[in-house]
Enzyme design. Structure first.
Site, PDB file in Angstrom:
ATOM      1  N   TYR A 180     -22.029   3.748 -22.802  1.00 62.57           N
ATOM      2  CA  TYR A 180     -22.322   5.285 -23.017  1.00 62.57           C
ATOM      3  C   TYR A 180     -23.672   5.199 -23.124  1.00 62.57           C
ATOM      4  CZ  TYR A 180     -21.044   9.158 -24.915  1.00 62.57           C
ATOM      5  OH  TYR A 180     -20.952  11.257 -24.592  1.00 62.57           O
ATOM      6  N   ASP A 216     -11.888  20.130 -13.997  1.00 64.63           N
ATOM      7  CA  ASP A 216     -11.802  19.420 -15.361  1.00 64.63           C
ATOM      8  C   ASP A 216     -10.329  18.316 -14.506  1.00 64.63           C
ATOM      9  OD1 ASP A 216     -11.352  19.383 -18.243  1.00 64.63           O
ATOM     10  OD2 ASP A 216     -10.413  17.756 -17.230  1.00 64.63           O
ATOM     11  N   THR A 235     -18.549   7.304 -14.339  1.00 66.77           N
ATOM     12  CA  THR A 235     -18.202   8.705 -14.389  1.00 66.77           C
ATOM     13  C   THR A 235     -19.436   9.408 -14.434  1.00 66.77           C
ATOM     14  OG1 THR A 235     -15.267   8.147 -15.369  1.00 66.77           O
ATOM     15  CG2 THR A 235     -16.064  10.502 -15.634  1.00 66.77           C
TER      16      THR A 235
END
Ligand code: UDP
Length: 335
Positions: A149, A31, A95
């Site tokens: 998104y 993470d 990402t």
């Protein structure tokens, strides 16, 4: 068994890691702490079964080494929160797309099983009830960042299915509907923790639009249980599966419920979408999953009731507030 959990210090990732450890599995948490937090996994870090890497998953060499060590990869690392997505569209797309591409590429070498966390956002502007996994998708124009998104997550799904069909990488794709519970932060716009915090602070509970839009809120413990069961279900490989509760509630009713459970005097305040997000913002008016496929694969679906969830989140936020306030205020008097 060793599991690699990307996004393991995030809201869902930390609950998933906890569940896997409780089952005796070794868990590698990866993470970058962009939206996750060390606090979410503090209680796990001393466990010999847990290994934490607070690094970016874009570090190809590290990622490939960790994927090699794992039997299963739970890929949860992603850009989260509508507010964040509107504010940082480049980061969102990069990402989501690059991260998933890298995970699949690393997993394909030794055909590791990969769970891909997708989202109900991919259903876009459809308003009919109970979205089925094979429904057509209706998205808004590319000039509205919100849809980037959904599009990036949809591309993740296509990519994962392509890796399954062409390269035999066992993938399972979960379309997660609104998931809620302790540790979820309202910082990125999520409605339930935002309302709870507002109710506890006595500030206005901010309902966007006319509040008639609906959502179905699934308890994080049930969602994690669904993910773990799906990954060990051979029939789920190569499939997209909705994961969520199918109990629908309007956002105004949610605000009223939270206000009542917190015994709050906060007023409920309506804000236009333009004021809340940005001019031209488009919301989904209705979002209900069909959970037949989930049920048929794992004989389980999220059912924890919203009142129970809200009470638990209220307790959690109260606890966080207590931790942030010193138990014994400093005695500043001079002898
Ligand atoms: N929402 C709201 N007040 C807030 C935050 C969100 O009324 O302070 C609304 C938002 O416009 C949406 C719903 O609550 O209609 C769920 O928002 P969230 O960002 O939690 O999830 P998503 O839109 O992805 O379902």
């Amino acid at each position: 068994m060793t599991a690699l959990v990307t996004g393991g210090a995030g809201f869902i990732g930390s609950h998933l890691s906890e569940t896997l450890v409780a089952r005796g599995e070794r868990v590698i948490i990866l993470d970058d702490l962009s939206t996750g937090s060390v606090t979410n996994v503090r209680h796990l870090r001393t466990n010999p079964l847990v290994h934490c890497y607070f690094e970016s998953m874009m570090e190809r060499t590290l990622l490939c080494e960790l994927v090699d060590e794992a039997d299963v990869v739970y890929h949860l690392a992603a850009a989260v929160g509508v507010r964040r997505i509107i504010e940082s569209p480049v980061r969102t797309i990069e990402t989501n797309v690059k991260g998933t591409e890298l995970v699949l590429e690393c997993a394909s070498k030794k055909k590791k099983t990969v769970f891909i966390a997708s989202t109900s956002e991919v259903y876009g502007k459809n308003v009919h009830a109970a979205f089925r996994e094979d429904d057509d998708i209706v998205l808004g124009p590319s000039s509205r960042s919100r849809w980037s998104y959904a599009t990036s997550k949809l591309l993740d799904e296509f990519l994962a299915l392509a890796y399954w069909k062409e390269k035999n990488v066992p993938v399972v794709i979960g379309r997660l509907f609104n998931t809620v519970g302790p540790r979820q932060t309202g910082r990125y716009g999520m409605v339930l923790p935002t309302f709870v915090r507002q109710a506890l602070e006595g500030t206005p509970i901010t309902v966007y639009g006319n509040g008639q839009q609906t959502r179905c809120f699934g308890y994080v413990g049930d969602v994690v249980e669904s993910i773990v069961r799906l990954v060990s279900c051979p029939a789920a490989v190569g499939h997209v599966v909705n994961i969520g509760s199918d109990k629908e509630i309007s956002i105004t009713a949610l605000a009223e419920l939270i206000k009542a459970r917190a015994q709050s005097a906060s007023p409920i305040q309506f804000l236009s979408y333009d004021e809340a997000y940005a001019p031209g913002f488009e919301d989904m008016l209705r979002r209900v999953p069909c959970v037949e496929k989930l049920m048929s694969l794992i004989c389980f679906r999220p059912t924890t009731g919203l009142t129970v969830i809200v009470d638990e989140v209220i307790e959690y936020v109260r606890g966080e507030k207590r931790k942030a306030t010193p138990a014994h205020p400093l005695n500043l008097s001079v002898a």
